[in-house]
Design an enzyme around this catalytic site. Structure first.
Site, short mmCIF file in Angstrom:
data_model
loop_
_atom_site.label_atom_id
_atom_site.label_comp_id
_atom_site.label_asym_id
_atom_site.label_seq_id
_atom_site.Cartn_x
_atom_site.Cartn_y
_atom_site.Cartn_z
CB THR A 5 -0.95 0.05 1.21
OG1 THR A 5 -2.00 0.96 0.92
CG2 THR A 5 -0.25 0.46 2.48
N GLY A 165 2.05 4.60 -7.55
CA GLY A 165 1.46 3.41 -8.15
C GLY A 165 2.18 2.95 -9.40
CB CYS A 168 5.38 1.13 -5.28
SG CYS A 168 5.28 -0.06 -3.93
CB THR A 171 1.47 1.30 -4.65
OG1 THR A 171 2.12 1.21 -3.39
CG2 THR A 171 0.54 2.50 -4.65
#
Length: 180
Positions: A5, A165, A168, A171
């Site tokens: 996350t 996002g 990663c 994410t």
């Protein structure tokens, strides 16, 4: 510990009006598999006066949320007093000191990171904080974008999380944002 996350908190003032936002992606990862793409890891607390978001173990994060929310209620929404008491209570319990989760909590005046070890950190600039596997990407992007005064706060949070996002693997870009 902090895989799966990215959470970004952002507070400040624009045009004489204070703002506070928190955003997070929706990805939940179990090992090397994505098991959910649209999870909600952010929430508002104390009559929509405080925002929060978590990264880490879901069960541990809910323990953090519950404990913090109870303290926040007892302090009648005073965020600063709540994080201090949270840390004091945290350090007394051996079980709690081993939780694998972190939280960002913020209101219009303060922004803090709460760790699963009982640490309380105020954001260096009292403006931007990020946690999770993509936290450093989101933090870097938010700091860079913050230097552009014309960018709306919601857009800054959204774009910073999109950058995280894209970089990663834990994410995604299924972004949710709450604001005060």
């Amino acid at each position: 510990m902090f895989e799966a996350t990215t959470i970004l908190g952002y507070r400040g003032e624009m045009g004489g009006k204070k703002f506070a936002l928190i955003g997070g992606d929706g990805q939940v990862t179990l090992g090397n598999c994505v098991v959910k793409a649209n999870a909600t890891k952010i929430r508002s607390l104390y009559h929509n006066q405080v925002l929060s978001g978590f990264a880490g173990s879901t069960a541990d994060a809910f323990s953090l949320f519950d404990m913090f929310e109870r303290i926040l209620e007892s302090k009648k929404g005073d965020l600063f007093k709540s994080v201090v008491d949270f840390s004091k209570e945290w350090r007394k319990d051996k079980y709690l000191r081993r939780l694998e989760a972190m939280m960002i909590v913020l209101n219009l005046d303060h922004i803090f990171i709460l760790s699963g070890t009982g640490d309380v950190l105020e954001a260096e600039d009292n403006k931007i904080a990020a946690i999770g596997s993509g936290g450093n990407y989101a933090l870097s992007a938010a700091r860079a974008l913050d230097s552009f005064a014309h960018l709306e706060p919601r857009k800054l949070v959204e774009e910073s999380l999109k950058i995280a996002g894209d970089l990663c693997i834990y994410t995604n870009t299924n972004i949710k944002i709450l604001e005060l």
